[in-house]
Design a protein around this motif. Sequence first.
Motif, mmCIF file in Angstrom:
data_model
loop_
_atom_site.group_PDB
_atom_site.id
_atom_site.type_symbol
_atom_site.label_atom_id
_atom_site.label_comp_id
_atom_site.label_asym_id
_atom_site.label_seq_id
_atom_site.Cartn_x
_atom_site.Cartn_y
_atom_site.Cartn_z
ATOM 1 N N PRO A 24 33.283 16.269 87.362
ATOM 2 C CA PRO A 24 34.510 16.871 86.824
ATOM 3 C C PRO A 24 34.258 17.513 85.466
ATOM 4 O O PRO A 24 33.242 17.235 84.815
ATOM 5 N N PRO A 25 35.161 18.402 85.020
ATOM 6 C CA PRO A 25 34.989 19.070 83.723
ATOM 7 C C PRO A 25 34.744 18.067 82.596
ATOM 8 O O PRO A 25 35.448 17.062 82.471
ATOM 9 N N GLY A 26 33.730 18.335 81.793
ATOM 10 C CA GLY A 26 33.404 17.453 80.678
ATOM 11 C C GLY A 26 32.356 16.412 80.996
ATOM 12 O O GLY A 26 31.840 15.754 80.088
ATOM 13 N N ALA A 27 32.002 16.250 82.286
ATOM 14 C CA ALA A 27 31.025 15.233 82.654
ATOM 15 C C ALA A 27 29.650 15.552 82.077
ATOM 16 O O ALA A 27 28.907 14.654 81.672
ATOM 17 N N LEU A 28 29.301 16.842 82.047
ATOM 18 C CA LEU A 28 28.007 17.261 81.510
ATOM 19 C C LEU A 28 28.191 17.875 80.128
ATOM 20 O O LEU A 28 27.825 19.021 79.875
ATOM 21 N N LEU A 30 27.905 17.028 75.750
ATOM 22 C CA LEU A 30 27.164 16.195 74.799
ATOM 23 C C LEU A 30 27.940 14.930 74.458
ATOM 24 O O LEU A 30 27.374 13.835 74.384
ATOM 25 N N ASP A 31 29.245 15.056 74.269
ATOM 26 C CA ASP A 31 30.073 13.883 73.950
ATOM 27 C C ASP A 31 30.062 12.871 75.086
ATOM 28 O O ASP A 31 30.011 11.653 74.860
ATOM 29 N N SER A 32 30.105 13.365 76.315
ATOM 30 C CA SER A 32 30.147 12.480 77.478
ATOM 31 C C SER A 32 28.847 11.693 77.635
ATOM 32 O O SER A 32 28.869 10.467 77.848
ATOM 33 N N VAL A 33 27.714 12.363 77.543
ATOM 34 C CA VAL A 33 26.442 11.648 77.725
ATOM 35 C C VAL A 33 26.183 10.694 76.561
ATOM 36 O O VAL A 33 25.579 9.631 76.754
ATOM 37 N N ARG A 34 26.661 11.052 75.366
ATOM 38 C CA ARG A 34 26.522 10.115 74.237
ATOM 39 C C ARG A 34 27.352 8.868 74.470
ATOM 40 O O ARG A 34 26.914 7.750 74.191
ATOM 41 N N ALA A 35 28.561 9.054 74.999
ATOM 42 C CA ALA A 35 29.467 7.927 75.222
ATOM 43 C C ALA A 35 28.934 6.973 76.282
ATOM 44 O O ALA A 35 29.167 5.756 76.201
ATOM 45 N N HIS A 36 28.224 7.504 77.274
ATOM 46 C CA HIS A 36 27.739 6.670 78.385
ATOM 47 C C HIS A 36 26.247 6.364 78.285
ATOM 48 O O HIS A 36 25.673 5.801 79.222
ATOM 49 N N HIS A 37 25.640 6.714 77.174
ATOM 50 C CA HIS A 37 24.192 6.575 77.027
ATOM 51 C C HIS A 37 23.720 5.143 77.255
ATOM 52 O O HIS A 37 22.806 4.889 78.050
ATOM 53 N N GLN A 38 24.328 4.201 76.572
ATOM 54 C CA GLN A 38 23.867 2.812 76.663
ATOM 55 C C GLN A 38 24.053 2.240 78.070
ATOM 56 O O GLN A 38 23.188 1.519 78.576
ATOM 57 N N PHE A 56 16.725 13.044 89.339
ATOM 58 C CA PHE A 56 16.013 14.205 89.877
ATOM 59 C C PHE A 56 16.912 14.999 90.824
ATOM 60 O O PHE A 56 17.004 16.230 90.730
ATOM 61 N N ALA A 57 17.588 14.286 91.732
ATOM 62 C CA ALA A 57 18.461 14.952 92.701
ATOM 63 C C ALA A 57 19.617 15.670 92.007
ATOM 64 O O ALA A 57 19.980 16.800 92.376
ATOM 65 N N LEU A 58 20.205 15.023 90.999
ATOM 66 C CA LEU A 58 21.303 15.634 90.264
ATOM 67 C C LEU A 58 20.836 16.882 89.526
ATOM 68 O O LEU A 58 21.533 17.909 89.514
ATOM 69 N N TYR A 59 19.657 16.818 88.944
ATOM 70 C CA TYR A 59 19.126 17.967 88.204
ATOM 71 C C TYR A 59 18.878 19.141 89.154
ATOM 72 O O TYR A 59 19.196 20.296 88.834
ATOM 73 N N VAL A 60 18.303 18.857 90.316
ATOM 74 C CA VAL A 60 18.064 19.916 91.299
ATOM 75 C C VAL A 60 19.389 20.549 91.729
ATOM 76 O O VAL A 60 19.507 21.770 91.836
ATOM 77 N N LEU A 61 20.395 19.711 91.970
ATOM 78 C CA LEU A 61 21.709 20.208 92.393
ATOM 79 C C LEU A 61 22.312 21.130 91.339
ATOM 80 O O LEU A 61 22.777 22.233 91.654
ATOM 81 N N VAL A 62 22.302 20.696 90.100
ATOM 82 C CA VAL A 62 22.879 21.486 89.009
ATOM 83 C C VAL A 62 22.121 22.805 88.834
ATOM 84 O O VAL A 62 22.727 23.865 88.659
ATOM 85 N N SER A 63 20.798 22.745 88.908
ATOM 86 C CA SER A 63 19.992 23.959 88.737
ATOM 87 C C SER A 63 20.163 24.915 89.905
ATOM 88 O O SER A 63 20.314 26.126 89.715
ATOM 89 N N ALA A 64 20.137 24.389 91.121
ATOM 90 C CA ALA A 64 20.216 25.240 92.304
ATOM 91 C C ALA A 64 21.567 25.934 92.416
ATOM 92 O O ALA A 64 21.643 27.091 92.843
ATOM 93 N N LEU A 65 22.632 25.238 92.020
ATOM 94 C CA LEU A 65 23.973 25.810 92.116
ATOM 95 C C LEU A 65 24.397 26.531 90.832
ATOM 96 O O LEU A 65 25.525 27.008 90.732
ATOM 97 N N GLY A 69 25.118 22.882 82.434
ATOM 98 C CA GLY A 69 24.858 21.485 82.099
ATOM 99 C C GLY A 69 23.408 21.071 82.202
ATOM 100 O O GLY A 69 23.071 19.922 81.914
ATOM 101 N N ALA A 70 22.518 21.991 82.599
ATOM 102 C CA ALA A 70 21.102 21.633 82.726
ATOM 103 C C ALA A 70 20.519 21.209 81.379
ATOM 104 O O ALA A 70 19.712 20.272 81.312
ATOM 105 N N ALA A 71 20.922 21.878 80.309
ATOM 106 C CA ALA A 71 20.403 21.521 78.982
ATOM 107 C C ALA A 71 20.844 20.113 78.592
ATOM 108 O O ALA A 71 20.058 19.328 78.030
ATOM 109 N N ILE A 72 22.089 19.756 78.905
ATOM 110 C CA ILE A 72 22.587 18.410 78.614
ATOM 111 C C ILE A 72 21.828 17.374 79.437
ATOM 112 O O ILE A 72 21.476 16.293 78.946
ATOM 113 N N LEU A 73 21.568 17.698 80.711
ATOM 114 C CA LEU A 73 20.807 16.783 81.557
ATOM 115 C C LEU A 73 19.388 16.589 81.029
ATOM 116 O O LEU A 73 18.825 15.488 81.128
#
Length: 226
Positions: A24-28, A30-38, A56-65, A69-73
């Motif tokens: 969903p919007p905001g999932a990828l 910087l604030d979101s990944v910082r909040a869920h980092h731990q 790996f699968a998520l990164y491929v999905l984001v890149s292929a489509l 958010g690839a930079a955040i990943l």
Amino acid sequence: MNVKKLLFLCALLGAFALAFWLLPPGALSLDSVRAHHQALLAQVQRFPLQSAALYFALYVLVSALSIPGAAILTLLGGALFTLWEATLLVSFASTLGATLAMLVSRYLLRDWVQRRFARQMRTVNEGMDRDGAFYLFALRLMPLFPFFMVNLLAGLTRLSVGRYWWVSQLAMLPATIIFLNAGRELGKLTSLHDILSPGTIIAFTLLGLLPLATRWLFSRFSHTSL
């Protein structure tokens, strides 16, 4: 558009819809990944292989489509895995995703573009046959050119898949390592602009143009000598 391409396009749109439902919007962000980092780090430590495969699968999905958010990943990979693990995961996942995106562009658009702009594409094809790897290397290293745009344009040409893969993987590696290193200090980042300074962007641009400039100078020198 024939039936096969129409069905493929419908499947592609379905994949987009599924991806936006899962992310969903905001999932990828910087604030979101910082909040869920731990919490994510705890999962990686508990299930290292499963976590690496899912990442790996998520990164491929984001890149292929071509989902933003690839930079955040990439930053997240640097925060969750060791540098060598993250480098392997991101390098191969980003290249695989880019290659799939290029193949989608090639399957859906290349024949039409080659027919519709036959005269212009003849010149492009000749240039890509001769210097395609050098152009791709330059475009991949220059942060000014969006990731998805390079995939789209390459799909319209006759550049071979094998050459596209290895040039992309090689050219994207320096920026990958910089972002992964930055991800190790995830809590200190306030924006992506903190990572690539103007000096770094200029250095990447010059590095990307170096092979093209060298080839041009060599060709000019050889022609003059003859």
